[in-house]
Design an enzyme around this catalytic site. Sequence first.
Site, PDB file in Angstrom:
ATOM      1  N   ILE A   1       1.925   4.997  -0.688  1.00  0.00           N
ATOM      2  CA  ILE A   1       0.651   5.019  -1.459  1.00  0.00           C
ATOM      3  C   ILE A   1      -0.720   4.358  -1.382  1.00  0.00           C
ATOM      4  O   ILE A   1      -0.676   3.220  -0.958  1.00  0.00           O
ATOM      5  CB  ILE A   1       1.411   3.703  -2.893  1.00  0.00           C
ATOM      6  N   LYS A   2      -1.480   4.419  -1.203  1.00  0.00           N
ATOM      7  CA  LYS A   2      -3.178   4.061  -1.270  1.00  0.00           C
ATOM      8  C   LYS A   2      -4.089   3.256  -2.532  1.00  0.00           C
ATOM      9  O   LYS A   2      -3.775   3.308  -3.368  1.00  0.00           O
ATOM     10  CB  LYS A   2      -4.024   4.528  -0.648  1.00  0.00           C
ATOM     11  N   LEU A   3      -3.240   1.961  -1.733  1.00  0.00           N
ATOM     12  CA  LEU A   3      -3.995   0.983  -3.269  1.00  0.00           C
ATOM     13  C   LEU A   3      -5.195   0.075  -2.572  1.00  0.00           C
ATOM     14  O   LEU A   3      -5.770  -0.272  -1.604  1.00  0.00           O
ATOM     15  CB  LEU A   3      -3.327  -0.345  -3.371  1.00  0.00           C
TER      16      LEU A   3
END
Length: 217
Positions: free
Chosen positions: A82-84
């Site tokens: 998951i890219k944040l």
Amino acid sequence: MKFFVDTAEIDAIAELNELGIVDGVTTNPSLIKKSGRDILEVTREIADLVDGPVSAEVVATEADAMIAEGRKLATIAENIAIKLPLTWDGLKACKTLSSEGHMINVTLCFSANQALLAAKAGATFISPFIGRLDDINLDGMQLIADIRQIYDNYGFETEILAASIRTVNHVSEAARIGADVMTAPPEVIRKLAQHPLTDKGLDQFLKDAEAAGIRIV
Ligand code: G3P
């Protein structure tokens, strides 16, 4: 050094994957837009194709909404990272989602202090953007070196993912410094094989082979 491909173009990923050099894929909203595909659909296809981590980026800006989006992206496949974004809310979401066992790629990192915070919040990967710092006359590669030193000083296990790579020199320099991973567009990865002396030398060998009548099969 692990090689991630920075694209959402399935054909380009498949071509590089045949060589066995693809350790993962990174995407972002701009790359999804460029692909013209639905994010969930294209990310699923990429995750099926590649064994390693496939980064898919949230578009919410508030922590609770980022967490909800992150959980949804993680249902696509087991290899989703998951890219944040590296904002305060992104760090909160990083803490929660990494505690749940998800891989997290904290992106849009432009300072060593940001990288330090991401590691403390449990990021699996930190993505410092080399090219965008170079674009404004700052030294993107120095940031990679600073983060390497800080992570080594304290034994942080967060992997340094050199991103926003624009040139082949970015790749070799990041490797020399010890970035764990680099992500680059397919065209930059293909250029890594090129050298004018290779072309010149091969040209001469082929001429000599012809003149000598060399046939192998
Ligand atoms: O995936 C993020 C990053 O690699 C973006 O690169 O060229 O848009 O700065 P660039």
